[in-house]
Motif scaffolding. Structure first.
Motif, PDB file in Angstrom:
ATOM      1  N   PRO A   4       0.838  -1.206   0.000  1.00  0.00           N
ATOM      2  CA  PRO A   4       0.000   0.000   0.000  1.00  0.00           C
ATOM      3  C   PRO A   4       0.871   1.253   0.000  1.00  0.00           C
ATOM      4  N   CYS A   5       0.478   2.246  -0.790  1.00  0.00           N
ATOM      5  CA  CYS A   5       1.337   3.414  -0.943  1.00  0.00           C
ATOM      6  C   CYS A   5       0.508   4.622  -1.336  1.00  0.00           C
ATOM      7  N   HIS A   6       1.102   5.786  -1.205  1.00  0.00           N
ATOM      8  CA  HIS A   6       0.454   7.022  -1.637  1.00  0.00           C
ATOM      9  C   HIS A   6       0.594   7.204  -3.152  1.00  0.00           C
ATOM     10  N   VAL A   7       1.765   6.839  -3.683  1.00  0.00           N
ATOM     11  CA  VAL A   7       2.021   6.967  -5.117  1.00  0.00           C
ATOM     12  C   VAL A   7       2.583   5.645  -5.619  1.00  0.00           C
ATOM     13  N   PHE A   8       1.937   5.079  -6.634  1.00  0.00           N
ATOM     14  CA  PHE A   8       2.420   3.855  -7.261  1.00  0.00           C
ATOM     15  C   PHE A   8       2.931   4.208  -8.650  1.00  0.00           C
ATOM     16  N   ILE A   9       4.184   3.861  -8.915  1.00  0.00           N
ATOM     17  CA  ILE A   9       4.828   4.187 -10.187  1.00  0.00           C
ATOM     18  C   ILE A   9       4.907   2.904 -10.996  1.00  0.00           C
ATOM     19  N   THR A  10       4.155   2.860 -12.089  1.00  0.00           N
ATOM     20  CA  THR A  10       3.919   1.622 -12.819  1.00  0.00           C
ATOM     21  C   THR A  10       4.431   1.690 -14.246  1.00  0.00           C
ATOM     22  N   GLU A  11       4.735   0.539 -14.788  1.00  0.00           N
ATOM     23  CA  GLU A  11       4.934   0.400 -16.233  1.00  0.00           C
ATOM     24  C   GLU A  11       3.569   0.254 -16.899  1.00  0.00           C
ATOM     25  N   ALA A  12       3.553   0.333 -18.236  1.00  0.00           N
ATOM     26  CA  ALA A  12       2.303   0.138 -18.972  1.00  0.00           C
ATOM     27  C   ALA A  12       2.580  -0.557 -20.297  1.00  0.00           C
ATOM     28  N   THR A  13       3.474  -1.554 -20.270  1.00  0.00           N
ATOM     29  CA  THR A  13       3.829  -2.255 -21.501  1.00  0.00           C
ATOM     30  C   THR A  13       2.586  -2.772 -22.211  1.00  0.00           C
ATOM     31  N   PHE A  14       1.671  -3.368 -21.454  1.00  0.00           N
ATOM     32  CA  PHE A  14       0.425  -3.890 -22.032  1.00  0.00           C
ATOM     33  C   PHE A  14      -0.769  -3.131 -21.455  1.00  0.00           C
ATOM     34  N   GLY A  15      -0.652  -1.802 -21.439  1.00  0.00           N
ATOM     35  CA  GLY A  15      -1.643  -0.956 -20.809  1.00  0.00           C
ATOM     36  C   GLY A  15      -2.819  -0.568 -21.674  1.00  0.00           C
ATOM     37  N   LEU A  16      -3.403  -1.519 -22.366  1.00  0.00           N
ATOM     38  CA  LEU A  16      -4.639  -1.305 -23.123  1.00  0.00           C
ATOM     39  C   LEU A  16      -5.583  -2.468 -22.858  1.00  0.00           C
ATOM     40  N   PRO A  17      -6.899  -2.233 -22.836  1.00  0.00           N
ATOM     41  CA  PRO A  17      -7.850  -3.306 -22.512  1.00  0.00           C
ATOM     42  C   PRO A  17      -7.781  -4.510 -23.438  1.00  0.00           C
ATOM     43  N   VAL A  18      -7.261  -4.346 -24.646  1.00  0.00           N
ATOM     44  CA  VAL A  18      -7.181  -5.461 -25.591  1.00  0.00           C
ATOM     45  C   VAL A  18      -6.196  -6.534 -25.134  1.00  0.00           C
ATOM     46  N   PHE A  19      -5.263  -6.172 -24.249  1.00  0.00           N
ATOM     47  CA  PHE A  19      -4.235  -7.118 -23.831  1.00  0.00           C
ATOM     48  C   PHE A  19      -4.709  -7.922 -22.617  1.00  0.00           C
ATOM     49  N   VAL A  20      -5.186  -9.130 -22.888  1.00  0.00           N
ATOM     50  CA  VAL A  20      -5.588 -10.075 -21.846  1.00  0.00           C
ATOM     51  C   VAL A  20      -4.875 -11.383 -22.155  1.00  0.00           C
ATOM     52  N   HIS A  21      -3.847 -11.688 -21.389  1.00  0.00           N
ATOM     53  CA  HIS A  21      -3.026 -12.854 -21.682  1.00  0.00           C
ATOM     54  C   HIS A  21      -3.692 -14.140 -21.196  1.00  0.00           C
ATOM     55  N   PRO A  22      -3.665 -15.187 -21.997  1.00  0.00           N
ATOM     56  CA  PRO A  22      -4.248 -16.466 -21.572  1.00  0.00           C
ATOM     57  C   PRO A  22      -3.397 -17.105 -20.474  1.00  0.00           C
ATOM     58  N   PRO A  23      -3.933 -18.099 -19.778  1.00  0.00           N
ATOM     59  CA  PRO A  23      -3.138 -18.809 -18.766  1.00  0.00           C
ATOM     60  C   PRO A  23      -1.881 -19.424 -19.383  1.00  0.00           C
ATOM     61  N   ASP A  24      -0.777 -19.353 -18.664  1.00  0.00           N
ATOM     62  CA  ASP A  24       0.488 -19.913 -19.157  1.00  0.00           C
ATOM     63  C   ASP A  24       0.351 -21.399 -19.482  1.00  0.00           C
ATOM     64  N   GLU A  25      -0.411 -22.117 -18.647  1.00  0.00           N
ATOM     65  CA  GLU A  25      -0.555 -23.552 -18.840  1.00  0.00           C
ATOM     66  C   GLU A  25      -1.183 -23.877 -20.192  1.00  0.00           C
ATOM     67  N   GLU A  26      -2.118 -23.028 -20.633  1.00  0.00           N
ATOM     68  CA  GLU A  26      -2.741 -23.252 -21.936  1.00  0.00           C
ATOM     69  C   GLU A  26      -1.726 -23.091 -23.064  1.00  0.00           C
ATOM     70  N   GLU A  27      -0.871 -22.092 -22.956  1.00  0.00           N
ATOM     71  CA  GLU A  27       0.110 -21.837 -24.008  1.00  0.00           C
ATOM     72  C   GLU A  27       1.158 -22.943 -24.053  1.00  0.00           C
ATOM     73  N   ILE A  28       1.612 -23.394 -22.900  1.00  0.00           N
ATOM     74  CA  ILE A  28       2.557 -24.521 -22.865  1.00  0.00           C
ATOM     75  C   ILE A  28       1.873 -25.786 -23.367  1.00  0.00           C
ATOM     76  N   GLY A  29       0.596 -25.948 -23.069  1.00  0.00           N
ATOM     77  CA  GLY A  29      -0.162 -27.085 -23.591  1.00  0.00           C
ATOM     78  C   GLY A  29      -0.224 -27.079 -25.112  1.00  0.00           C
ATOM     79  N   ARG A  30      -0.319 -25.898 -25.706  1.00  0.00           N
ATOM     80  CA  ARG A  30      -0.316 -25.799 -27.163  1.00  0.00           C
ATOM     81  C   ARG A  30       1.042 -26.219 -27.730  1.00  0.00           C
ATOM     82  N   LEU A  31       2.122 -25.873 -27.046  1.00  0.00           N
ATOM     83  CA  LEU A  31       3.448 -26.292 -27.488  1.00  0.00           C
ATOM     84  C   LEU A  31       3.584 -27.810 -27.418  1.00  0.00           C
TER      85      LEU A  31
END
Length: 344
Positions: free
Chosen positions: A132-159
């Motif tokens: 908990p903090c007064h100011v949180f300083i964040t990255e935003a590499t995937f900072g758009l609503p379109v970026f929803v990553h699937p579960p890692d297990e699913e991606e490894i399962g595809r491999l």
């Protein structure tokens, strides 16, 4: 109470703390630096003094040589250090081995510099620790609503499914040398892949470092000195540049795979010539970013780099004060040159 700009402020060299006279992840050599993690867009050589976790210091020494800074100070997670007029504490960021958030406090004000982070489980490093903090300083590499990553297990399962479907083809998985490669290996092990995994020479030193730090990668072997058409049905891990290089042609009808959050963007996968895109990221996706802000409840959010427009709009609608620092010098997802300079 101390005002935020009195404790941390953006400068051309990076975030600067006047009371402590130090920088967090400076992009040019400075007298004193606090480093969040070992990726070379955040951890540069040539500083007078560096404070970081023991693992990050080991990574920097591995990449730049033992004399990468004038002097170093290791700080374990949770350990409090007084630097001038500021108190500094490192807590896990969940990004890669040794990655940390920098908690800076003075005069009743708490500011957290997250560095790069993710919220999902990673078998190679401790999970993100909410502070908990007064100011949180964040990255935003995937900072758009379109970026929803699937579960890692699913991606490894595809491999693994592709390995079963094409048992005569080598599967070349592009993964960044620090963090992503080791995570993919561990995820494969957890999914039951017990066979020897072959690795490009650029990964070997960091793999050994991870193993020295207690990360079990299983049986590994160099992907060198092999006959043409080798490793059908096997997994080869290599840096992204290698899968498009002449080096890749030695393997049996290779399937080009790429483990990256950007593989959710089909145009990027096509541009890279990737047959099997694996959406596995070491950065928070949109739901993880929003979950973090709601969990921490900061009075202000500062955005260092990435796609800040989506987060600025979310903050406006949520009644949270936010600003984009637009710091330069940080890559989208560790596409740094040093990995490509290590011989294959």
């Amino acid at each position: 109470m101390t005002r935020p700009e009195e404790l941390l402020r953006p400068t051309p060299a990076g975030l600067y703390c006047p009371p402590g006279d130090f920088y967090v992840d400076p992009v040019r050599p400075v007298d004193r630096a606090v480093i969040t993690h070992g990726h070379s867009d955040h951890a540069r050589s040539g500083h007078g003094a560096v404070l970081a976790t023991p693992q990050t210091l080991a990574i920097m020494a591995e990449r730049y040589g033992p004399e990468f800074a004038g002097r170093v100070q290791a700080a374990a997670y949770g350990e409090t250090t007084q630097i001038g007029g500021a108190t500094v504490r490192l807590v896990p960021a969940g990004h890669v081995l040794g990655s940390a958030q920098v908690v800076v406090e003075r005069g009743g004000l708490t500011m957290v510099v997250s560095g790069d982070y993710k919220r999902r489980r990673d078998p190679t490093c401790p999970p993100f620790e909410p502070v908990p903090c007064h100011v949180f300083i964040t990255e935003a590499t995937f900072g758009l609503p379109v970026f929803v990553h699937p579960p890692d297990e699913e991606e490894i399962g595809r491999l693994i499914h592709s390995l079963t479907q094409f048992p005569d083809r080598a599967h070349l998985v592009a993964a960044y040398a620090l963090g992503k490669a080791q995570r993919v290996i561990c995820l494969l092990r957890e999914a039951g892949w017990s066979r020897t995994i072959h690795v490009h020479g650029a990964l070997e030193r960091l793999n050994r470092l991870y193993q020295r730090e207690g990360v079990d990668l299983g049986s590994l072997a160099p992907a060198t000195g092999l006959a043409a058409g080798a490793l059908g049905g096997e997994v080869v891990i290599a840096p992204p540049s290698a899968i498009q290089d002449r080096w890749a042609r030695r393997f049996a009808d290779p399937v080009a795979a790429f483990a990256s959050g950007w593989m959710g963007v089909r145009a990027r996968a096509r541009q890279r010539g990737v047959e099997l895109p694996l959406v596995i990221s070491d950065h928070a996706d949109w739901p993880e970013l929003i979950r973090t802000f709601e969990e921490l409840g900061p009075e202000e959010i500062w955005i260092t780099h990435g796609r800040e427009e989506g987060l600025l709009r979310w903050a406006e609608l949520s009644g949270v004060k936010a600003r984009a620092l637009r710091l330069v010098g940080y890559d989208e997802e560790d596409e740094q040159a040093p990995d490509s300079t290590i011989p294959a």
